[in-house]
Enzyme design. Structure first.
Site, PDB file in Angstrom:
ATOM      1  N   ASP A  70     -11.654   2.162   3.347  1.00 42.09           N
ATOM      2  CA  ASP A  70     -11.996   0.742   3.199  1.00 42.09           C
ATOM      3  C   ASP A  70     -13.504   0.561   2.983  1.00 42.09           C
ATOM      4  O   ASP A  70     -13.956  -0.507   2.584  1.00 42.09           O
ATOM      5  CB  ASP A  70     -11.650  -0.024   4.489  1.00 42.09           C
ATOM      6  CG  ASP A  70     -10.248  -0.613   4.494  1.00 42.09           C
ATOM      7  OD1 ASP A  70      -9.813  -1.099   3.447  1.00 42.09           O
ATOM      8  OD2 ASP A  70      -9.615  -0.589   5.570  1.00 42.09           O
ATOM      9  N   GLN A 118      -5.069  -1.793   9.237  1.00 45.74           N
ATOM     10  CA  GLN A 118      -4.920  -3.122   8.652  1.00 45.74           C
ATOM     11  C   GLN A 118      -5.524  -4.193   9.571  1.00 45.74           C
ATOM     12  O   GLN A 118      -5.240  -4.232  10.768  1.00 45.74           O
ATOM     13  CB  GLN A 118      -3.423  -3.394   8.395  1.00 45.74           C
ATOM     14  CG  GLN A 118      -3.129  -4.678   7.657  1.00 45.74           C
ATOM     15  CD  GLN A 118      -3.609  -4.672   6.208  1.00 45.74           C
ATOM     16  OE1 GLN A 118      -3.706  -3.637   5.562  1.00 45.74           O
ATOM     17  NE2 GLN A 118      -3.942  -5.841   5.699  1.00 45.74           N
ATOM     18  N   LYS A 158       0.846  -1.204   0.000  1.00 46.97           N
ATOM     19  CA  LYS A 158       0.000   0.000   0.000  1.00 46.97           C
ATOM     20  C   LYS A 158       0.880   1.252   0.000  1.00 46.97           C
ATOM     21  O   LYS A 158       0.586   2.231  -0.685  1.00 46.97           O
ATOM     22  CB  LYS A 158      -0.942  -0.025   1.214  1.00 46.97           C
ATOM     23  CG  LYS A 158      -2.083  -1.016   1.012  1.00 46.97           C
ATOM     24  CD  LYS A 158      -2.866  -1.348   2.270  1.00 46.97           C
ATOM     25  CE  LYS A 158      -3.854  -2.477   1.955  1.00 46.97           C
ATOM     26  NZ  LYS A 158      -4.522  -3.039   3.123  1.00 46.97           N
TER      27      LYS A 158
END
Ligand code: GUN
Length: 285
Positions: A120, A97, A53
């Site tokens: 997300d 995460q 990322k």
């Protein structure tokens, strides 16, 4: 024999679009785009994802801010960090995460992220917006799958779409997105009876069940578009999807490989969401 859907190429095209728009925003409006990535503990797979990322951020011209916290970090400390990032104007998107260490309640953390920075699209407000079709962000993997289906030139309208898997991250939002494109959608899962029969009716089959080689060629309709979201590590160390590729490619018209199919799309869509967040926060979109 099926045509391969090249996830790396489609992902590169999405990232190139994002990079171009990011450069334009910087030149014309002096706007910088920033993504904060938070990782707690030492999970090796999470470490790889977070590094990827970070690299993708650099490639599209974003600032990335990494917060690598010790395994022993308390839920309160993590929530404090999320609150600081919610207020930090340099940070347009926040990604924590997953999975988190067991002593931390993932739901509490997801709920603490500002919905405007929730790139997300895991926050209940963003999940709800997807249900009513009024979203800013789409969850990255299902959005990537839609882009891959689009790349085949397939019109979803009126098609029988079967999604195997009902997770909050993939299966459920995937079904909503196919429905919004006028597909006729069936969601299957581990308790589904006559799974083979349902799969054989699918014009578009999206498999996200997390079991290696679960869908075999005899479950696939001739000419179906097959999207394999699975990413399973076999005992011999090889990666494989949820679809048994050799038998499936004989039946499908288009199929994604693993690796190189859905995987590269997830990060590309994360970059796209972060850019959208930055534009919205600047009042541009
Ligand atoms: N862990 C595995 N995939 C994801 C993802 O898409 N987002 C987050 N936050 N964690 C993950």
């Amino acid at each position: 024999m099926a045509q391969l859907i090249d996830g790396k190429a489609v992902s590169a095209a999405v990232k190139a679009e994002v990079a171009e728009e990011t450069a334009k925003l910087k030149d014309e409006k002096g706007l910088k785009v920033g993504l904060a990535v938070v990782i707690v503990g030492n999970d090796p797979a999470s470490r790889v994802y977070v590094n990827n990322k970070k690299k993708a951020c650099e490639a599209v011209g974003f600032q990335s801010y990494e917060y690598a916290l010790d395994e022993s970090t308390t839920q309160e400390q993590l929530l404090d960090l999320v609150n600081v990032l919610n207020r930090d104007d340099r940070v347009n998107g926040i990604l924590v995460q997953l999975p988190l260490p067991k002593h931390i309640d993932e739901k509490a953390v997801i709920n603490a992220i500002s919905p405007d920075k929730d790139v997300d699209a895991f926050h209940p407000i963003n999940v709800g917006k997807i249900m009513i079709g009024e979203y800013s962000f789409l969850p990255c993997t299902p959005a990537g799958v839609m882009r891959l289906i689009e790349s085949t030139g397939t019109d979803i309208t009126g098609k029988q779409c079967v999604v195997i898997g009902r997770s909050n991250i993939v299966g459920k939002p995937q079904a909503m997105l196919l429905l919004q494109k006028n597909g006729t959608v069936t969601i299957c899962h581990s308790k589904t009876k006559n799974l083979k029969e349902i799969c054989l009716g699918a014009d578009i089959l999206v498999v996200a069940i997390g079991r290696a080689n679960f869908v075999t060629g005899d479950m696939i309709k001739e000419g179906a578009v097959v999207i394999d979201v699975g990413m399973n590590r076999l005992d011999n160390g090889k990666l494989c999807g949820d679809v048994e590729f050799e038998s499936a490619e004989k039946k499908a018209s288009f199929i994604t490989p693993v690796p190189g199919g859905v995987g590269p799309m997830t990060i590309a869509m994360l970059m796209k969401n972060t850019l959208t967040a930055a534009k919205q926060q600047a009042g541009i979109e």
